[in-house]
Design an enzyme around this catalytic site. Structure first.
Site, PDB file in Angstrom:
ATOM      1  N   GLY A 142       0.824  -1.193   0.000  1.00 29.03           N
ATOM      2  CA  GLY A 142       0.000   0.000   0.000  1.00 29.03           C
ATOM      3  C   GLY A 142       0.856   1.239   0.000  1.00 29.03           C
ATOM      4  O   GLY A 142       2.068   1.188  -0.271  1.00 29.03           O
ATOM      5  N   PHE A 144       1.791   3.082   2.520  1.00 29.54           N
ATOM      6  CA  PHE A 144       2.735   3.264   3.629  1.00 29.54           C
ATOM      7  C   PHE A 144       3.681   2.079   3.838  1.00 29.54           C
ATOM      8  O   PHE A 144       4.613   2.183   4.614  1.00 29.54           O
ATOM      9  CB  PHE A 144       1.965   3.521   4.928  1.00 29.54           C
ATOM     10  CG  PHE A 144       1.132   4.758   4.893  1.00 29.54           C
ATOM     11  CD1 PHE A 144       1.715   6.004   4.987  1.00 29.54           C
ATOM     12  CD2 PHE A 144      -0.236   4.679   4.740  1.00 29.54           C
ATOM     13  CE1 PHE A 144       0.952   7.160   4.942  1.00 29.54           C
ATOM     14  CE2 PHE A 144      -1.010   5.821   4.695  1.00 29.54           C
ATOM     15  CZ  PHE A 144      -0.413   7.069   4.791  1.00 29.54           C
ATOM     16  N   LYS A 162       5.524  -7.033   8.275  1.00 30.71           N
ATOM     17  CA  LYS A 162       5.025  -5.789   7.698  1.00 30.71           C
ATOM     18  C   LYS A 162       6.110  -4.729   7.764  1.00 30.71           C
ATOM     19  O   LYS A 162       6.622  -4.427   8.837  1.00 30.71           O
ATOM     20  CB  LYS A 162       3.779  -5.325   8.459  1.00 30.71           C
ATOM     21  CG  LYS A 162       3.101  -4.108   7.852  1.00 30.71           C
ATOM     22  CD  LYS A 162       1.790  -3.815   8.563  1.00 30.71           C
ATOM     23  CE  LYS A 162       1.043  -2.672   7.905  1.00 30.71           C
ATOM     24  NZ  LYS A 162      -0.265  -2.415   8.573  1.00 30.71           N
ATOM     25  N   ASP A 255     -11.059   0.151  11.671  1.00 33.53           N
ATOM     26  CA  ASP A 255     -10.810  -0.085  10.238  1.00 33.53           C
ATOM     27  C   ASP A 255     -11.221  -1.500   9.844  1.00 33.53           C
ATOM     28  O   ASP A 255     -10.485  -2.204   9.144  1.00 33.53           O
ATOM     29  CB  ASP A 255      -9.340   0.162   9.904  1.00 33.53           C
ATOM     30  CG  ASP A 255      -9.106   0.336   8.402  1.00 33.53           C
ATOM     31  OD1 ASP A 255     -10.083   0.652   7.688  1.00 33.53           O
ATOM     32  OD2 ASP A 255      -7.960   0.158   7.946  1.00 33.53           O
TER      33      ASP A 255
END
Length: 421
Positions: A142, A144, A162, A255
């Site tokens: 994505g 970021f 991540k 989210d």
């Protein structure tokens, strides 16, 4: 003859070796004791005393594995112990945790601001990602960061790592939010419906979070599998259990969407991507906004007011919008009239699903937050498993029998009174 002599010689050698070993054994009282004294400052002695030096995991590269900042203890809360010179805390600081009562532990929360963080005490572990892991592929990317599927060279297990890009110092604090929330959720009992967290570390211009590797997201899963009522019940029960755990510990996700619901290797659906999650007891005026397709209207309307809305009900709306998108078979709008209609409760649930699912979606997506049920209420009323239904059935039957027996006793008492008269 020569062969027999050779065998006898070998037997003698083995016997002599055994006797010598026995005589030199430490358990033998005749063994001379060594005069070497190991100093208290040696690594061996420090290891025996559980020195903090050995809390890190040291690798061949020479740097230690960074540890997630632990929950900070308010020492002032225990200042009354300073006056007692004989207390265990004064004698041995390692036993300090024994003075903390169970209710006190509930009040502790992890550091959620940069000034409370211990991250500045760690240096960037340059090259740790390439040194300890083998990259096997990209699971997603994505704006970021990127999520990699990796193999740990040390333990041989697969993980998801991540990588969050840090382009400024202020972004470092924001990136650490997800690590802090994941660390908090990992301390929750029975958190098997929340993605498992393992470690976090920083490298040059990037932060890395090592997490549990899952099979795929719910969005990708329904692209290959048929959406049935059984599947809806399955992932709704799993996610509601995880959401209940978060809400019970004052954590909101903010989210929730099909992309952030993952299917584990063991067949459980789990909440993931806690980058916007917050602890409600530490909320400021800033309220994070997730994907606009699943966002509750009160998050936008109340953003500029002095009070903070009940964000647990915002999570319920997002989950309801997610399941609504799945059963209707097409993505939710990002804006426009249909977006407004959904926020006003004007939705069209397709036929083919039970009353429980249809009713649950309607109340979860209600415009008024107070009308939306909690995760616990949804589990008890709308998404009850067959096993729990059977248990409730027998409990009701037992209650009915008990009431019947009490009624018969009252009738017998009345008859006895009439006979006595």
């Amino acid at each position: 003859m020569d062969k027999l002599n050779a065998e006898a010689a070998e037997q003698c050698k083995r016997t002599l070796s055994y006797i010598l070993c026995q005589n030199n054994s430490p358990s033998n009282p005749n063994t001379p004791q060594s005069s070497v004294i190991i100093p208290d400052t040696s690594f061996y002695k420090r290891w025996q005393k559980s020195d903090r030096l050995f809390e890190g995991i040291y690798t061949s590269s020479g740097y230690s594995t960074p540890k997630t900042p632990a929950t900070l203890i308010d020492v002032k809360k225990f200042s009354h112990l300073n006056s007692d010179s004989n207390c265990m805390w004064r004698q041995n600081s390692s036993d300090f945790m024994s003075f903390i009562e169970e209710p006190d532990l509930i009040n502790f929360s992890p550091p959620l601001s940069h000034r409370n963080s211990m991250i500045d005490q760690f240096e960037d572990s340059s090259g740790r990602f390439d040194h300890d892991y083998v990259q096997l592929g990209v699971l997603g990317s994505g704006e970021f960061g990127t999520v990699f599927k990796v193999l740990n060279k040390l333990d041989g297990f697969y993980y998801a790592v991540k990588q969050i890009k840090i382009r400024a110092k202020t972004m470092k604090t924001e990136a650490l939010q997800e690590a802090y929330i994941l660390a908090s959720s990992s301390m929750i009992d029975d958190n098997c419906y929340i993605i498992r967290y393992y470690s976090v570390w920083t490298e040059i211009s990037a932060l890395y979070i090592c997490m549990e590797l899952c099979e795929c997201s719910l969005k990708k899963y329904i692209e290959k599998a048929q959406v049935t009522e059984k599947l809806v019940y399955k992932f709704m029960r799993d996610i509601l259990k995880g959401l209940k755990k978060l809400h019970d510990n004052n954590i909101v996700h903010m989210d929730i969407k099909p992309e952030n619901i993952l299917l584990s290797m063991y067949g459980k659906f789990k909440l993931a991507d806690l980058g916007l999650a917050r602890i409600t007891t530490n909320l400021t005026n800033e309220i994070p906004e997730g994907d606009c397709r699943y966002l509750a209207c009160e998050v936008l309307e109340d953003a500029n007011e002095n009070h903070v809305p009940d964000l647990t009900k915002a999570d319920i709306f997002s989950l309801g919008a997610s399941v609504y998108e799945i059963i209707r078979g097409k993505p939710l709008p990002k804006n426009g009239q249909e977006w407004q209609d959904i926020r006003h409760g004007r939705i069209k649930i397709p036929f083919g699903y039970s009353y429980n699912i249809r009713k649950a979606i309607e109340i979860m997506m209600s415009r008024e937050p107070e009308k939306r049920p909690s995760a616990a209420q949804l589990l008890d009323e709308y998404f009850v498993s067959d096993k729990e239904k059977e248990i409730k059935k027998w409990k009701n039957y037992a209650g009915w029998l008990e009431k019947g027996q009490n009624g018969e006793k009252k009738v017998v008492v009345k008859k006895e009174r009439k006979m006595s008269l």
